[in-house]
Design a protein around this motif. Structure first.
Motif, PDB file in Angstrom:
ATOM      1  N   SER A  78       0.602  -1.032   0.203  1.00  0.00           N
ATOM      2  CA  SER A  78       0.000  -0.110   0.188  1.00  0.00           C
ATOM      3  C   SER A  78       0.714   1.178  -0.118  1.00  0.00           C
ATOM      4  CB  SER A  78      -0.990  -0.008   1.154  1.00  0.00           C
ATOM      5  OG  SER A  78      -1.583   1.174   1.252  1.00  0.00           O
ATOM      6  N   TYR A  79       0.287   2.297  -0.677  1.00  0.00           N
ATOM      7  CA  TYR A  79       0.942   3.507  -0.739  1.00  0.00           C
ATOM      8  C   TYR A  79       1.180   4.135   0.710  1.00  0.00           C
ATOM      9  CZ  TYR A  79      -3.193   6.251  -0.445  1.00  0.00           C
ATOM     10  OH  TYR A  79      -4.587   6.826  -0.063  1.00  0.00           O
ATOM     11  N   GLN A  80       0.295   3.785   1.572  1.00  0.00           N
ATOM     12  CA  GLN A  80       0.112   4.423   2.876  1.00  0.00           C
ATOM     13  C   GLN A  80       1.080   3.619   3.812  1.00  0.00           C
ATOM     14  OE1 GLN A  80      -4.045   4.186   3.139  1.00  0.00           O
ATOM     15  NE2 GLN A  80      -4.126   6.173   3.864  1.00  0.00           N
ATOM     16  N   PHE A  81       1.640   2.502   3.525  1.00  0.00           N
ATOM     17  CA  PHE A  81       2.487   1.824   4.379  1.00  0.00           C
ATOM     18  C   PHE A  81       3.606   2.563   5.168  1.00  0.00           C
ATOM     19  CE2 PHE A  81       6.009  -0.943   5.286  1.00  0.00           C
ATOM     20  CZ  PHE A  81       5.478  -1.910   6.357  1.00  0.00           C
ATOM     21  N   TRP A  82       4.681   3.124   4.388  1.00  0.00           N
ATOM     22  CA  TRP A  82       5.830   3.639   4.971  1.00  0.00           C
ATOM     23  C   TRP A  82       5.219   5.149   5.669  1.00  0.00           C
ATOM     24  CZ3 TRP A  82       9.554   0.998   5.933  1.00  0.00           C
ATOM     25  CH2 TRP A  82      10.015   0.148   5.127  1.00  0.00           C
ATOM     26  N   SER A  83       4.260   5.701   5.086  1.00  0.00           N
ATOM     27  CA  SER A  83       3.893   6.862   6.028  1.00  0.00           C
ATOM     28  C   SER A  83       3.268   6.504   7.311  1.00  0.00           C
ATOM     29  CB  SER A  83       2.622   7.802   5.094  1.00  0.00           C
ATOM     30  OG  SER A  83       1.676   6.945   4.822  1.00  0.00           O
ATOM     31  N   ALA A 261      -0.919  12.960  11.198  1.00  0.00           N
ATOM     32  CA  ALA A 261      -1.708  12.483  12.302  1.00  0.00           C
ATOM     33  C   ALA A 261      -2.355  10.987  11.858  1.00  0.00           C
ATOM     34  CB  ALA A 261      -2.997  13.150  12.233  1.00  0.00           C
ATOM     35  N   GLU A 262      -2.354  10.461  10.755  1.00  0.00           N
ATOM     36  CA  GLU A 262      -2.748   9.133  10.459  1.00  0.00           C
ATOM     37  C   GLU A 262      -1.602   8.103  11.130  1.00  0.00           C
ATOM     38  OE1 GLU A 262      -5.439   7.620  10.366  1.00  0.00           O
ATOM     39  OE2 GLU A 262      -6.032   7.606   8.084  1.00  0.00           O
ATOM     40  N   ILE A 263      -1.976   7.214  11.954  1.00  0.00           N
ATOM     41  CA  ILE A 263      -1.249   6.272  12.402  1.00  0.00           C
ATOM     42  C   ILE A 263      -1.977   5.149  12.271  1.00  0.00           C
ATOM     43  CG2 ILE A 263       0.066   7.646  14.207  1.00  0.00           C
ATOM     44  CD1 ILE A 263      -2.046   6.886  16.434  1.00  0.00           C
ATOM     45  N   ALA A 283      -5.229  -7.848   9.979  1.00  0.00           N
ATOM     46  CA  ALA A 283      -3.940  -8.276   9.449  1.00  0.00           C
ATOM     47  C   ALA A 283      -2.961  -7.169   9.824  1.00  0.00           C
ATOM     48  CB  ALA A 283      -3.668  -8.540   8.006  1.00  0.00           C
ATOM     49  N   VAL A 284      -3.493  -5.833   9.540  1.00  0.00           N
ATOM     50  CA  VAL A 284      -2.739  -4.617  10.086  1.00  0.00           C
ATOM     51  C   VAL A 284      -2.557  -4.716  11.494  1.00  0.00           C
ATOM     52  CG1 VAL A 284      -2.442  -2.135  10.007  1.00  0.00           C
ATOM     53  CG2 VAL A 284      -3.492  -3.636   8.129  1.00  0.00           C
TER      54      VAL A 284
END
Length: 312
Positions: A78-83, A261-263, A283-284
């Motif tokens: 996902s593109y959000q993984f590293w952020s 702020a997204e964790i 899973a996350v």
């Protein structure tokens, strides 16, 4: 021969059973806590297997099709993984670096107060914020730091420009960590104050006789006394580093500050409950728990090698 070998073992078992019967009242006190952990912590763990399935509510957990590591791969790609990893770790590490030593410093300072009434007053003031609920705390932050809030009015009073604290991503971490320090530092200092209260006065008397001033007594008597407790609490804090508070982060999120702020906890909530992607959210969450477990084991081994203190 086997009877002779087994006899000591049987005697040990009988002695343990007799000791258990003699102290059954103490074990009854443990029973409610044991039942609580079994019912609410251990029994629900079987539901973790939905992370490896495409969960369908009508088919139940066991009837849903097995997909293996599909949801983990989706999260990693996902593109959000590293952020998410960056936001969660940076917020947790900063909170640990800033928030962990402050209760120790506060406890050492309060331990030096000799006026009992003043000491009680200070303790009440620093403990009080702990009892403010997260929702009320988030409301206070909005009141103080909104565009028309008290802080901006104070800034404009001296000719400055209003700052959009709640809209700028770079202000999310200072507000989150600062409010946490204000709310929890006093409460976290209690355990260190309890340890310091148990330090023998004879140690301080001996240090005074040797010519040690107040700072040297703090350095060579008080700090060594609280170090074992500090090490244990540090291990627990590092082992829980990925489980940063969900409630406050979610309440302080706005569409404009969401990039910082997204964790992971808020992401799991949104995926699982708002979008009903239960298997993906599980899973996350499982990935998050595994990282915590690895950190806990690693920091425990490191602490045992460094100081000889550990959880096990």
């Amino acid at each position: 021969m086997s009877t002779k070998v087994d006899q000591p073992t049987q005697n040990i078992k009988k002695a343990k059973f007799k000791k258990l019967l003699n102290n059954y009242q103490l074990y009854l006190f443990l029973l409610p806590a044991l039942i609580y952990f079994i019912v609410f912590h251990y029994f629900p763990m079987y539901g973790v297997i939905i992370a490896f399935k495409d969960f369908i509510a009508t088919q139940g957990i066991m009837g849903s099709p097995w997909v293996g590591f599909k949801h983990f791969e989706r999260f990693f790609e996902s593109y959000q993984f590293w952020s998410l990893i960056k936001n969660t770790l940076s917020l947790s590490v900063l909170q640990l670096i800033i928030g962990f030593p402050l209760p120790i410093i506060l406890a050492l300072m309060m331990n030096q107060i000799r006026h009992e009434k003043y000491k009680s007053f200070v303790q009440t003031v620093v403990y009080a914020p702990h009892f403010i609920s997260v929702v009320v705390l988030a409301g206070m932050i909005y009141v103080f730091f909104s565009n028309n809030g008290l802080i901006n009015n104070f800034i404009m009073m001296f000719g400055g420009e209003s700052i959009s604290f709640m809209a700028k991503p770079e202000w999310f971490k200072p507000l989150y960590i600062g409010s946490g320090v204000w709310q929890e530092t006093g409460w976290a200092a209690i355990i260190y104050l309890a340890v310091l209260a148990g330090v023998s006065p004879e140690l301080h008397e001996a240090a005074v006789m040797d010519g040690a001033n107040k700072w040297k007594r703090i350095l060579h008597v008080d700090i060594p006394a609280i170090m074992p407790t500090a090490v244990i609490l540090l291990i627990l804090s590092v082992g829980n580093i990925m489980n940063i508070g969900f409630e406050k982060a979610y309440l302080l999120q706005t569409p404009l500050n969401q990039p910082s702020a997204e964790i992971i906890p808020t992401y799991v909530y949104k995926m699982g409950l708002q979008q009903a992607q239960y298997s993906f959210a599980a899973a996350v969450g499982l990935f998050n728990a595994v990282i915590n477990l690895i950190l806990l084991v690693a920091i425990n081994k490191f602490a045992k090698k460094l100081s000889g203190q550990g959880l096990w």
